[in-house]
Design a protein around this motif. Structure first.
Motif, short mmCIF file in Angstrom:
data_model
loop_
_atom_site.label_atom_id
_atom_site.label_comp_id
_atom_site.label_asym_id
_atom_site.label_seq_id
_atom_site.Cartn_x
_atom_site.Cartn_y
_atom_site.Cartn_z
N VAL A 280 -11.21 -10.62 -36.63
CA VAL A 280 -10.33 -10.34 -35.50
C VAL A 280 -9.60 -9.02 -35.70
O VAL A 280 -9.49 -8.20 -34.79
CB VAL A 280 -9.34 -11.50 -35.33
CG1 VAL A 280 -8.18 -11.10 -34.48
CG2 VAL A 280 -10.04 -12.69 -34.73
N PHE A 281 -9.11 -8.79 -36.92
CA PHE A 281 -8.43 -7.54 -37.20
C PHE A 281 -9.37 -6.36 -37.02
O PHE A 281 -8.98 -5.32 -36.49
CB PHE A 281 -7.90 -7.53 -38.65
CG PHE A 281 -6.54 -8.15 -38.79
CD1 PHE A 281 -5.79 -7.94 -39.92
CD2 PHE A 281 -6.03 -8.96 -37.80
CE1 PHE A 281 -4.54 -8.52 -40.05
CE2 PHE A 281 -4.79 -9.55 -37.92
CZ PHE A 281 -4.04 -9.32 -39.06
N THR A 284 -9.65 -5.67 -33.42
CA THR A 284 -8.40 -5.13 -32.87
C THR A 284 -8.22 -3.68 -33.31
O THR A 284 -7.90 -2.81 -32.50
CB THR A 284 -7.21 -5.96 -33.36
OG1 THR A 284 -7.49 -7.34 -33.16
CG2 THR A 284 -5.95 -5.58 -32.61
N ASP B 129 1.26 -5.88 -33.12
CA ASP B 129 0.01 -6.09 -32.38
C ASP B 129 -1.00 -6.86 -33.20
O ASP B 129 -1.69 -7.74 -32.70
CB ASP B 129 -0.59 -4.74 -31.97
CG ASP B 129 0.14 -4.14 -30.78
OD1 ASP B 129 -0.07 -2.96 -30.49
OD2 ASP B 129 0.94 -4.88 -30.17
N LEU B 130 -1.09 -6.51 -34.48
CA LEU B 130 -2.05 -7.22 -35.33
C LEU B 130 -1.67 -8.68 -35.47
O LEU B 130 -2.51 -9.57 -35.46
CB LEU B 130 -2.13 -6.56 -36.71
CG LEU B 130 -2.99 -5.31 -36.78
CD1 LEU B 130 -3.01 -4.77 -38.19
CD2 LEU B 130 -4.41 -5.62 -36.33
N LEU B 131 -0.35 -8.94 -35.61
CA LEU B 131 0.08 -10.32 -35.75
C LEU B 131 -0.17 -11.11 -34.48
O LEU B 131 -0.42 -12.31 -34.54
CB LEU B 131 1.56 -10.36 -36.13
CG LEU B 131 1.76 -9.89 -37.57
CD1 LEU B 131 3.20 -9.55 -37.82
CD2 LEU B 131 1.30 -10.97 -38.51
N ALA B 133 -2.69 -10.87 -32.85
CA ALA B 133 -4.12 -11.14 -32.81
C ALA B 133 -4.54 -12.30 -33.69
O ALA B 133 -5.65 -12.79 -33.58
CB ALA B 133 -4.89 -9.88 -33.23
N ILE B 134 -3.65 -12.75 -34.58
CA ILE B 134 -4.04 -13.85 -35.48
C ILE B 134 -4.29 -15.10 -34.66
O ILE B 134 -3.44 -15.51 -33.88
CB ILE B 134 -2.94 -14.13 -36.52
CG1 ILE B 134 -2.79 -12.92 -37.43
CG2 ILE B 134 -3.28 -15.34 -37.34
CD1 ILE B 134 -1.80 -13.15 -38.53
N PRO B 194 5.28 -12.30 -31.75
CA PRO B 194 4.63 -11.03 -31.45
C PRO B 194 4.51 -10.76 -29.95
O PRO B 194 4.70 -9.63 -29.52
CB PRO B 194 3.24 -11.18 -32.08
CG PRO B 194 3.38 -12.19 -33.13
CD PRO B 194 4.41 -13.14 -32.63
#
Lengths: 298, 329, 363
Positions: A280-281, A284, B129-131, B133-134, B194
């Motif tokens: 996922v990272f 993104t 933003d990354l968080l 996406a978790i 987030p």
């Protein structure tokens, strides 16, 4: 007649050197509280990511990425290869279904239909659709597809994910198309291009990086979804590339193994979680790269 | 001497769209319209098939569906399908999540826009933003493996300390295990921080710079500037962000299903086990059939409607605020 | 610049994962009832000529045994894949009724409203095992529970470990005053059904009926599958719940000795289970009830488990696969049962079960 001196006033002090203690303390306190909020937020976020990364790395290895899922929860070892295959398969297929449809739909909304009744209805319903709980999406595909064909399959899972992705792709693509300056369109039309030509050779290339970026975010979101897959995708222990057969996915495996008390199962769950987070990272980060690097500078 | 030959009207190139031949255009338009209509079709199909599947239960249970808290689809004396306990659970868990997440999110957003050194701000945005996406299942896994087993001590302390207070004390009852409304609320809070942060941040940056600088020029401290110039402008947008976070919290299935304890009940004690709408659907759908299955789908429809309302309100508020300050796009 | 590098690195990682996926291509044709077969099977049922995938789901109670049996079966019959998804008896029966699976595992009998006609399926008993009453109470390693006390605990009438009823059953044990948390099933469970049937039969204090799902008292916490219950017990001090022996042993849970009809407190063992099976009466459809069996050695909560198969399958290949797999389960696999902590069937019952398979037709 004597001129009266204007009343003497002390010059305004705008340097904040002589702030009252109350105001200075209030400012310091507020800054402290806000910074504290930031730190407080960091703690659980770091705790989650940190724990998953450390525990997941403990089991991560080439073996793990390429081994089958063990039949019994209680054994140690094994891997999540079938789940990786399943996630790639379902998410990839969902993307193939949702992205072209979504981009075309957004083109209609922003370029062709604009504010007519159909476009407004579609826009409104796309918004509504983003609010469908993912479990309802799963139930929907289960009822009309899985039960109809009497089998759970990777395709059914991909269908559920595509339904989730479609409204997201439409909305983000429409936003990107809206950012394209009208002058470009008008210039192209003024030069005699047909509408479709304008769209494909002027508007789309300009918005492309944003569209791709939005699509990748939708893919990242779909890869992490569990609820739509629980009833649609079935279960396998060895990798299956067939669309009409049962499959599994990283998210589904994490869910299954999370409520297992055996250390082996929990280790595999964390390994799968780490793999999923990396996936996922990656998407993104890639999406932001595409958005920033490949954008046509206006 | 050359003579200029005037062009007659008839010979001027016709650049109007009508003259350019539009077969390909029409085909393209048809294709794009069809794609857009797919959204319509899918949504219509979802609405139709779920409501249709939910009706048998609603007919069988009648008003009891929304007034009773007894959920016993396989009871020997006939199915009891009261959804109140699940609605209560969803409401409680979402409320806990909001109470915990909103102050923290606004704090981060303020920190990122006003207080942090400039170089740090990009990193904070990237991190947030990354968080976001978790995947939620990872939060659920962490909740059940790490949070639930280890938090009973904290709950016990809170029960001993606050349990005897009047009124509020009922919220802090005895805790027998880590799986409870509170644990689910905490996991959800971590999950929605987030989202609320990034939207609030976007709202905060729309505050006109001139107003902020004017406040500072008049001698305001930074906090006074925030309080006087930034917060009033962004209040509406923050409310909108909160509602979007609420929508996400309400629909969250997996993380809640793992840590809420799966015992539907309406109690004040936040440390007691409970159940929530999406959680019970994912837990019991597989084995259900007939009226039971229909009832679960009805719960899903109910949740769908609630989420739409909340999301819609949130989006309206955020859009209104952004239009006001950025100007129409 | 750093963001670009991170992005490329992540991309390579993802591509690496994809490249590693040069797996088999499973391009079998799909059939309608939970199987894929790529070749027709011989009539003599020879394992070498069978191939395809057989899908089943259901009870988590026998899961450990079925998975071990599947591993052995797949080794003996390469080309066949058997999938068993332990989702609980309730979902097993539901998937079977919906046509998603070719066989189902269930500990509880099929009821009228579960979508199956009695002449559509057959019960095949496979193994039996004790249901343990496992608990987590610090400082207490041995516990005896009489049926009435057990009933009262799960009925919600006894809420604390130092209650006098429990103390009366355990005169030599010092019991802390911890609150009792009941660990029960959230999903539709045959284990629940058998456990509550026992409570109905053997205790005077149980009032909540029996079945795949129960309205438990308010101090209950529910988990998915037997392993979910085991997880609750493991994580919660003061918890008590019902778990199959295989999972309890694998996790090192402590379990109680239960008073049987003769008044003896018996620990859940395979011997106690076999003793309970000996006296059980077997119905015509091969269902039987070993709960609360007579005999000094009998463990009172011994539970049966069955496989459901259809009386008629749509195609020969599926029918052959099912028959071959279940035959294996009733013959070679029985040797594995004790290792996995399940009691194999007595010979007479096993022969009758094998004979049931002859009733399967095609078309």
């Amino acid at each position: 007649m004597a001129l009266v001196d204007p009343p003497v006033r002390e010059p305004l002090d705008l340097t904040r050197a002589r702030l009252s203690t109350r105001r200075r303390l209030a400012d310091r306190a507020a800054t402290a509280v806000i910074s504290l909020a930031f730190v407080v937020a960091l703690v659980p976020l770091v705790a989650v990511v940190g724990y998953v990364v450390t525990r997941g790395s403990g089991i991560m290895s080439w073996e793990f990425l390429t081994s089958d899922i063990p039949r019994q929860y209680r054994v140690d070892g094994g891997g999540m290869y079938p789940a990786i295959v399943g996630t790639l398969l379902t998410t990839g297929l969902a993307a193939l279904m949702a992205i072209p449809l979504g981009v075309l739909g957004a083109i209609y909304l922003n370029e062709l239909g604009r504010q007519n009744r159909t476009a407004r209805a579609i826009r409104f319903l796309a918004d509504v659709m983003t609010g469908v709980p993912s479990i309802v999406m799963g139930l929907f595909v289960y009822t009309i597809w899985v039960l109809r064909f009497e089998r759970q399959s990777a395709f059914a899972g991909a269908l559920a994910l595509a339904c989730l992705m479609l409204p997201i792709v439409i909305r983000s693509t429409e936003e990107m198309l809206r950012l394209v300056p009208d002058e470009l369109r008008q210039g192209s039309l003024a030069l005699g291009s047909h509408r479709w030509r304008t769209i494909t050779s002027v508007v789309l290339p300009t918005a492309l990086s944003g569209i791709i970026s939005g699509a990748m975010l939708a893919i990242a979101r779909a890869a992490g979804e569990t609820a739509p897959l629980v009833f649609t995708v079935g279960l396998v222990y060895s990798p299956s590339w067939s669309l009409s057969d049962s499959s599994t996915a990283l998210s589904a495996q994490i869910f299954r193994n999370a409520s297992q008390p055996f250390a082996g199962a929990q280790d595999r769950a964390f390994g799968a979680a780490l793999t999923l987070i990396v996936l996922v990272f990656a998407f993104t980060a890639l999406s932001r790269f595409v958005a920033s690097r490949l954008a046509i500078k206006s | 001497m050359t003579t200029l030959t005037p062009i007659t009207i008839a010979e001027r190139p016709d650049l109007t769209i009508r003259a350019r031949g539009s077969r390909l255009d029409a085909a393209f338009r048809g294709l794009a319209l069809a794609a857009g209509l797919v959204v319509l079709a899918v949504l219509a199909l979802i609405a139709y098939s779920t409501v249709d599947a939910a009706l048998p239960a609603l007919r069988a249970a009648g008003l009891e569906f929304v007034t009773s808290d007894r959920w016993a689809p396989n009871a020997p004396d006939g199915p009891h399908l009261g959804s109140l306990a699940f609605v209560y659970g969803t409401a409680v868990v979402s409320s806990i999540a909001l109470v915990l997440a909103v102050p923290v999110s606004v704090g981060i957003a303020l920190f990122a826009t006003e207080i942090a050194p400039r170089r740090l701000r990009r990193w904070i945005t990237t991190a947030v933003d990354l968080l976001a996406a978790i995947p939620s299942v990872v939060y659920g896994l962490w909740g059940i493996a790490v949070l639930a087993p280890n938090i009973t001590g904290v709950y016990g302390w809170m029960h001993r300390t606050f349990g005897d207070l009047p009124v509020v004390g009922a919220l802090f009852g005895p805790a027998s295990s880590g799986r409870s409304f509170m644990t689910a609320g905490i996991v959800l809070a971590i999950m929605i921080v987030p989202i609320i942060t990034s939207i609030t941040r976007e709202v905060l940056v729309t505050v006109p710079r001139g107003e902020k600088e004017a406040a500072l020029a008049l001698g305001a401290t930074r906090w006074e500037m925030i309080r006087g110039a930034v917060l009033p402008h962004s209040f509406g947008g923050t409310v909108g962000a909160t509602m979007l976070g609420l929508g996400r919290a309400m629909g969250e299935t997996i993380a809640v299903a793992l840590v809420i304890g799966s015992r539907p009940q309406i109690v004040a004690n936040l440390f007691a086990t409970g159940d929530a709408m999406p959680a019970v659907i994912v837990n019991q759908f597989g084995e259900s059939s007939g009226t039971f299955r229909s009832a679960l789908i009805a719960l899903g429809v109910f949740l769908f409607v609630l989420t739409i309302v909340v999301n819609f309100m949130g989006r309206v508020i955020v859009n209104r605020v952004q239009v006001r300050f950025r100007g129409a796009a | 610049m750093r963001k670009t590098k991170t992005a490329w690195l992540s991309l390579f990682l993802v591509l690496g994962l994809i490249a590693a996926a040069c797996g088999d291509d499973d391009s079998a044709e799909a059939n309608d009832d939970g199987t894929d077969t790529t070749a027709a099977a011989d009539d003599d049922g020879g394992s070498d000529s069978l191939s395809g995938t057989l899908e089943g789901s259901g009870a988590s109670f026998p899961d450990a045994f079925y998975q071990a049996a599947i591993v052995a079966y797949e080794e003996a019959t390469p080309g066949v894949t058997v999938i068993y998804n332990a989702v609980g008896s309730g979902q097993g029966k539901s998937d079977f009724a919906d046509g998603l699976t070719a066989w189902a595992g269930t500990d509880s009998l099929v009821k009228e409203d579960e979508g199956l006609d009695p002449d559509e399926f057959l019960y095949i008993p496979t193994v039996a095992a004790p249901i343990t009453v496992s608990y987590n109470l610090s400082g207490v390693d041995e516990l005896q529970l009489s049926p009435d006390t057990l009933g009262a605990i799960f009925n919600g009438d006894i809420t604390s470990w130092d209650d006098e009823a429990i103390a009366a059953d355990n005169p030599d044990v010092e019991l802390p005053s911890t609150a009792i948390t009941l660990a029960v099933r959230a999903d539709g469970s045959g284990t629940t059904s058998n456990f509550t049937k026992y409570l109905e039969k053997a205790t005077g204090t149980w009032t909540l009926g029996s079945g795949d799902t129960i309205e438990w008292p308010s101090n209950a916490q529910a988990g998915q599958r037997n392993t979910g219950v085991a997880q609750i017990i493991q994580d919660t001090d003061g918890a008590i719940g019902y778990v199959d022996l295989a999972d309890a042993e694998a996790l090192g849970l402590t379990y109680a000795a239960i008073g049987n009809q003769e008044g003896e407190f018996v620990v859940p063992t395979l011997e106690g289970t076999t003793a309970a099976l000996d006296g059980a009466e077997i119905a015509d459809d091969l269902t039987y009830d070993p709960l609360d069996a007579a005999g000094a050695e009998a463990y009172p909560i011994a539970a049966p488990t069955y496989v459901l198969v259809r009386t008629s399958y749509e195609d020969q290949a599926t029918a052959d696969l099912v028959i071959d797999w279940i035959t294996f389960l009733l013959t070679d696999a029985q040797d594995l049962a004790e290792d996995e902590l399940y009691a194999p069937l007595p010979d007479s019952l096993r022969d009758r079960a094998l004979a049931q398979l002859d009733q399967i037709t095609v078309g």
